[in-house]
Design an enzyme around this catalytic site. Structure first.
Site, PDB file in Angstrom:
ATOM      1  CG  ASP A 321      16.993 -39.083  23.420  1.00  0.00           C
ATOM      2  OD1 ASP A 321      16.618 -38.611  22.329  1.00  0.00           O
ATOM      3  OD2 ASP A 321      16.484 -40.094  23.925  1.00  0.00           O
ATOM      4  CD  GLU A 522      10.563 -40.454  22.854  1.00  0.00           C
ATOM      5  OE1 GLU A 522      10.926 -39.702  23.774  1.00  0.00           O
ATOM      6  OE2 GLU A 522      11.026 -40.390  21.702  1.00  0.00           O
TER       7      GLU A 522
END
Length: 839
Positions: A321, A522
């Site tokens: 990621d 997020e």
């Protein structure tokens, strides 16, 4: 009050319990080898594929191999960079567009894909003809592209409980992605959310691993096609199951935080999406930002290699990621042999760090720090996926079947499916006195800031990463709730007044109020409480106003998670959990209104896939918990056939027994998640050792009470410089806005000039809006430690304590030395400690 689960949903619960008991619930002492299954993949190993992979690998240089393991971002590389290095892949992050043009057309996307592809197979500089591939976060439709069909976020799709619909949504997403020349989608997210304060809760389908498993299989099949049928054909894309592993179970719902579950729970709860998604043929897995028992997954060899690749038999590749490798202990964004050795096959490395990372990895292999066999394994996995996807035989992106077909972006048939998804995702929580469905011939007041706001209803990951900075014009072809209400009411001869602030001239028959969370993504969405609009009840005030006027109120609640809304429920006659419906908000009105002839148009079918909190403290509330007492249980959802009266709900907020009374910022060390950064006019550095310096500023550790428990800051030149204790994601610090809350710290200043320094919360680059030290400390105490406390109310410019990026910063542009220690926020200032008045 606990609302019970409908009978037709009991089967899902029983299947969940059965699955968990049958899989691995026998004992928490189960040995590691028996926890994880060996999967039986629908996609068989093909000898022709393997021979081709071996043939290509045998001809590659070490630099070419490492380039296959590098995935930069389109804002940080050029076509010439691709020609020189031949990267294995590249991505566009949220808010990145071809030519930096937010309104880029399908042709613009395809043009960039074609240029990158041609550069990758041009061997004039790097000697390689291996085609690159483009990855994108198409997480609720092709959400980075203007005009694309945006489906409800995963939490809404979970409430629909319709795997067949999910597969169709994935098929549509694949088509719209292929129309822009992109090969690879970073979806599905298969997180099983345990704490609804997590900012990524809406990316989870359910708190129940059974639903997540079913959906993982459906999404992967929809994106990639069926093995031995249309697998990765002309209308399919490569799928990624993410984020491996345990991201939905971190302590406190902290994004990128620490999961401390047992290994058995890790499998039973968090791994079911991988069991089903990989079995369906998913070709890539994305490593997670989180840690497991303090060990970052990007560097966890046991989970990435021993479990995923060896025990579970996954033969695709693992991609990182966003600079996740840089968070591994001992690593940086520019160097991380530990991640490769652990089993990471491809670095996702945005920013210009890709170049030193490539060079450092090359040196680490040459020096024996990384075995060549590990590199060969990683590259073989990448090549295997490329061969299976036909990238060596398919035409270039511009010549593919769907390339550049602008009419596919937001196609009418695609939007019809999205509207079906919206209707099926809606959950009716309250419908007292059968307020719904409404007569379309009525006089309707449509209020709330979500009533005509496609950006708000779409949430994060919509055009931009956070979903912010958008207007309705950025969603051509989309529709708001207002559009749908207007359509139904106008057709029936009624009247609708759009008034976000609730003002009206003619008394309405009924109010529809659309409100809820603003977009986030997020960690920016992490909360410390599931209370809605804590400390700022704007929407409740408007609801109360309507009730005082005797108006019936239908609330349409937009949110990325269940939230404590007992006061708002009390002031609503009907209450609909609409989640984040995406670009087709008009479909909400299809369910709210009767037909012109008075029959039900569409009934509610959505059922909660997340339990709804009864108390403010119910943030960790999940079906199958030993102590389970929700307001609305998992599987709850009314229909127009039900006559359930929700009573007046308790709105008492008890003082939490273990709530955050002190939020430490610098106490011996800089406390997680904060880091100490120094900033000059042209540079910025993070302090990772006991000293760090720029031209205008230096910080080092010193002793106050114990070893290295303080920081000494030397401002050495007459130019602005700053020390900021901050984090890339904001923290929810609303607990420290109470009247007696304070920012407290110990300080020592070396000279009179130092008292002109300014400090603050969420300071800008030079803290120009900060508070001078001279206003809150004794300026006669030179070179002496003193303590100070200042009310958090003094930081009035920090309008949103729910999103604090920096809880303390200090800036100066004079020659001085300032030492700091024991920086903290306190909920209740000690009585013995005087509070300074606001300057």
């Amino acid at each position: 009050m606990k609302m019970t689960t409908p009978l037709h949903y009991i089967s899902v619960l029983l299947m969940s319990l059965s699955t968990l008991s049958c899989t691995q619930h026998e004992s928490q002492t189960t040995t590691r080898s028996s926890v994880w299954p060996t999967l039986h993949y629908k996609l068989d190993t093909n000898s022709d594929v393997e021979q081709q992979v071996e043939s290509i690998l045998a001809q590659m240089t070490l630099e070419q191999k490492i380039a296959q393991m590098i995935q930069p971002e389109i804002r940080d590389i050029t076509v010439e960079d691709m020609r020189r290095y031949g990267f294995g892949s590249y991505l566009n992050g949220g808010g990145a567009f071809p030519n930096n043009n937010k309104h880029a057309s399908a042709a613009d996307w395809v043009n960039l894909a074609e240029q990158m592809y041609q550069a990758s197979i041009d061997d004039s500089l790097d000697g390689s003809k291996i085609p690159t591939m483009w990855g994108t976060d198409a997480v609720h439709g092709h959400n980075n592209v203007i005009g694309a069909t945006l489906f409800p976020h995963n939490i809404g799709l979970g409430a629909a409980n319709n795997p067949d619909l999910i597969e169709k949504i994935a098929q549509i997403t694949a088509k719209e992605v292929m129309a822009t020349g992109i090969d690879w989608v970073f979806a599905p997210t298969v997180a099983v959310v345990r704490d609804d304060r997590w900012g990524r809760t809406y990316e989870g389908y359910s708190e129940d691993p059974v639903i997540v498993g079913q959906y993982a299989s459906a999404i992967v099949t929809g994106l990639q096609g069926k093995p031995h049928s249309n697998f990765l054909g002309d209308e399919q894309v490569i799928s990624t199951v993410k984020h491996f592993l345990g991201d939905g179970g971190t302590v406190g719902g902290d994004d990128q935080g620490n999961n401390i579950d047992s290994e058995q729970t890790l499998f039973d709860i968090h791994a079911q999406g991988y069991v089903h998604g990989l079995s369906a043929g998913a070709q890539t897995v994305m490593a997670s930002f989180n840690s497991w028992h303090g060990d970052k997954i990007h560097g966890n060899k046991y989970l990435l290699t021993d479990v995923l690749k060896q025990k579970m038999g996954f033969d695709g590749f693992v991609v990182g990621d966003w600079n996740g490798h840089g968070q591994v202990q001992g690593c940086s964004n520019e160097s991380c042999s530990k991640s490769i050795n652990a089993g990471l096959d491809m670095f996702m490395v945005p920013t210009k760090a890709w170049k030193p990372l490539l060079q450092n990895t090359l040196a680490q292999v040459q020096q024996g720090e990384i075995a060549l066999s590990r590199i060969d394994d990683a590259v073989s996995r990448i090549l295997r996926v490329k061969v299976r996807a036909g990238l060596f035989t398919k035409p270039s992106p511009a010549k593919r079947v769907l390339a550049g077909k602008q009419h596919l972006i937001g196609h009418t048939e695609h939007r019809k499916v999205a509207k079906q998804a919206v209707r099926e995702s809606l959950v009716l929580l309250k419908n007292n006195q059968q307020t719904l469905p409404l007569k379309p011939s009525s006089n309707i007041l449509l209020a709330g800031d979500g009533a005509d706001n496609i950006a708000k209803q779409s949430g994060g990951w919509s055009i931009t990463w956070q979903g912010t900075g958008n207007t309705n014009k950025d969603f051509p072809g989309g529709s708001s709730v207002y559009d749908g209400v207007l359509q139904h009411v106008s057709a029936a001869g009624g009247k609708v007044t759009l008034s976000p602030n609730g003002e009206f001239s003619t008394r309405p028959d009924v109010v529809i109020m659309v409100f809820g969370e603003n977009p986030y993504a997020e960690g920016n969405g992490d909360l410390n409480s599931v209370e809605y609009q804590k400390a700022n009840k704007r929407d409740l005030a408007l609801l109360k106003k309507f009730k005082l006027q005797g108006l019936p109120v239908v609330s349409v609640f937009l949110s990325g998670r269940p939230l404590w809304v007992n006061p708002e429920l009390n002031h609503s006659d009907a209450f609909v959990a609409a989640w984040l419906p995406g670009s087709e908000g008009s479909a909400i009105a299809d369910v709210l209104f009767k037909t012109k002839t008075g029959t039900v148009n569409y009934d509610f079918t959505g059922k909660l896939s997340f339990s709804w909190p009864a108390q403010v403290t119910d943030h960790h509330l999940n079906v199958h918990d030993a102590h389970y007492s929700p307001l609305f249980a998992f599987g709850y959802g009314l229909t127009y056939r039900d006559n359930v009266q929700v009573p007046h709900l308790d709105t008492t907020i008890a003082e939490p027994t273990a709530g955050p009374k002190i939020h430490p910022i610098l106490q011996g060390t800089v406390k997680s998640p904060w880091t100490l950064n120094i900033v000059s006019q042209v540079q910025r550095k993070q302090m990772s050792s006991n000293a760090v310096a720029l031209d205008a500023i230096q910080v080092r550790t010193i002793d106050k009470n114990v070893q290295e428990d303080a920081r000494q800051i030397t401002f050495s030149q007459a130019q602005p410089a700053k020390v900021a204790i901050s984090h890339v994601f904001p923290e929810d610090l609303r607990d420290f806005t109470a009247p007696n809350s304070a920012l407290m710290f110990d300080i020592k200043v070396s000279n009179k000039a130092g008292f002109t320094a300014k400090f603050g919360i969420n300071c800008d680059e030079n803290c120009s809006r900060g508070i001078p030290l001279a206003n809150v400390v004794n300026t006669e105490l030179i070179e002496q430690w003193q303590s100070t406390a200042i009310s958090t109310k003094c930081f009035s410019h920090v309008t949103a304590f729910a999103s604090v990026f920096s809880p303390f910063a200090i800036a100066a542009e004079v020659d001085t030395t300032i030492s700091l220690a024991n920086i903290r926020l306190v909920h209740t200032r000690p009585k013995a400690h005087p509070m300074h008045h606001c300057p």
